[in-house]
Design an enzyme around this catalytic site. Structure first.
Site, mmCIF file in Angstrom:
data_model
loop_
_atom_site.group_PDB
_atom_site.id
_atom_site.type_symbol
_atom_site.label_atom_id
_atom_site.label_comp_id
_atom_site.label_asym_id
_atom_site.label_seq_id
_atom_site.Cartn_x
_atom_site.Cartn_y
_atom_site.Cartn_z
ATOM 1 N N ILE A 166 0.841 -1.211 0.000
ATOM 2 C CA ILE A 166 0.000 0.000 0.000
ATOM 3 C C ILE A 166 0.873 1.258 0.000
ATOM 4 C CG2 ILE A 166 -1.835 1.255 1.226
ATOM 5 C CD1 ILE A 166 -2.761 -1.488 2.329
ATOM 6 N N ARG A 246 -3.207 1.614 10.992
ATOM 7 C CA ARG A 246 -3.790 1.172 12.254
ATOM 8 C C ARG A 246 -3.702 2.294 13.274
ATOM 9 N NH1 ARG A 246 -6.001 -2.038 9.731
ATOM 10 N NH2 ARG A 246 -6.203 -4.292 10.007
ATOM 11 N N GLU A 275 -11.155 1.759 18.106
ATOM 12 C CA GLU A 275 -12.332 1.809 17.220
ATOM 13 C C GLU A 275 -13.519 1.044 17.817
ATOM 14 O OE1 GLU A 275 -9.495 1.730 13.246
ATOM 15 O OE2 GLU A 275 -11.240 0.392 13.353
ATOM 16 N N HIS A 293 -12.981 3.787 9.132
ATOM 17 C CA HIS A 293 -12.232 2.596 8.685
ATOM 18 C C HIS A 293 -12.815 2.005 7.404
ATOM 19 C CE1 HIS A 293 -9.536 -0.936 10.222
ATOM 20 N NE2 HIS A 293 -9.517 -0.867 8.906
ATOM 21 N N ILE A 294 -12.770 2.821 6.358
ATOM 22 C CA ILE A 294 -13.351 2.407 5.064
ATOM 23 C C ILE A 294 -12.265 2.242 3.989
ATOM 24 C CG2 ILE A 294 -15.642 3.392 5.496
ATOM 25 C CD1 ILE A 294 -14.753 5.872 3.912
#
Ligand code: 8YV
Length: 342
Positions: A166, A246, A275, A293-294
């Protein structure tokens, strides 16, 4: 004896279909809206299954694993697997898998969207316009920060913490903005130095130099609170912090303080320390863009994550070595061989 798989959350249909087509007995254990079971319900259900497919944010501690001495595998739905006590799983001879690759581009897209939204006050300006507050031409101006070179043609510096799939995808996207990309990730220093358009930097220099800092490292003992008060203090007052990795990589309380005191300009967050609870004060800040958190949340990608998790689960059910193993050492463990009946 029929082999069993437990899915304690609302898995996308494409994954369910693969599981249904297998000869395994599948248990989908969740509420009507996908509500996940309590720890007690999960632990009880694990007693009666052979492979568990948890959602990436669902904790799977040693106690849950201990509930079933014959558990053959844990197929995590997510690339991150800090929700699973992998050390215990390896000790107990339980293979653990994740879903890497399929969500790389989607999560990198979201990191960029968050970076751009934060730099140009998109959510705040949208709410201002949408709520009818914009009464006069000119009105409030929402002066943003350039992502590209801007009027003075000064390329911006993008600091990437964690240069895995990523992080690399985010670096690729920075080229379109003529940014100078620097990256910090000691285990892959040579890869970074070999990557066109990216240079290696140690953490402190990266924090001092960057206009944008984007976090893409996994949550481990080493990266917990990697960004705290000291690190935030090194950043430029015009800098923006983005976290789609995170939450606990950042000391969220220290971040609220730094944003309040304008030690940094703004932050865009998709992940949090506890979360879905947010650190008090975070929602009071105008210079914070907050998402739930999408990162990987597109139908296509979440579907492909379910396909990969289902395939990993079926492989472990048959005692085969799954594609996306995160604790390959387990295959040497006698306990593993016992669990797969060898
Ligand atoms: C998931 C993620 O949404 O893959 C990850 O590590 O954080 C997200 O893709 C999350 O894991 C829920 O399953």
């Amino acid at each position: 004896m029929t082999k069993r798989i437990l899915v304690p959350w609302g898995m996308p249909e494409i994954g369910r279909e693969i599981l249904r087509k297998s000869k395994a007995e599948i248990t989908f254990l969740h509420g009507p809206k996908g509500e996940i079971p309590s720890l007690k319900e999960l632990t009880e259900a694990v007693r009666h299954t052979d492979v568990l497919i948890p959602r990436g944010t669902q904790p799977v501690a040693r106690k849950v694993m201990m509930a079933n001495p014959n558990l053959r595998g844990i197929a995590n739905y997510g690339v991150g697997y800090d929700n699973i006590d992998v050390v215990s799983a390896t000790e107990l001879g339980i293979p653990v898998t994740n879903t890497p690759g399929v969500l790389t581009e989607t999560t990198a897209d979201l990191a960029w969207a968050l970076l751009m939204a934060t730099a140009r006050w998109i959510p705040q300006a949208h709410i201002y316009t949408f709520s009818g507050e914009w009464k006069a031409v000119g009105g409030r101006t929402f002066m943003g920060l350039d992502i590209g070179p801007g009027g003075s043609n000064r390329p911006k510096i993008l600091g990437i913490i964690g240069f895995g799939r990523i992080g690399q995808a985010v670096a690729r996207r920075s080229r379109g903005f003529k940014m100078k990309a620097i990256a910090y990730d000691p285990p892959v220093k040579s890869l970074i130095e070999k990557t066109k358009g990216v240079s290696y930097s140690d953490l402190d220099d990266l924090l001092r130099e960057s206009d944008f800092v984007s976090i893409h490292c996994p949550l481990t003992k080493e990266t917990h609170h990697l960004i705290g008060k000291r690190e935030l203090g090194l950043m430029k007052p015009t800098a923006i912090l983005i976290n789609t990795a995170r939450g606990p990589v950042v000391d969220e309380k220290a971040l609220v303080g730094a944003l309040k005191q304008k030690k940094i300009a703004a932050a865009g967050l998709d992940v949090y320390e506890k979360e879905p609870k947010l650190t008090p004060g975070l929602t009071k800040l105008e210079n914070a863009v907050l998402l739930p958190h999408i990162g990987s949340a597109t139908n296509d990608t979440r579907g492909q994550m379910a396909v990969v998790a289902a395939q990993n689960a079926l492989a472990m059910l048959q005692g085969k070595r799954p594609k996306n193993i995160v604790n390959f050492q387990v295959f040497e463990a006698s306990e593993y061989l016992r669990r797969i009946g060898k």
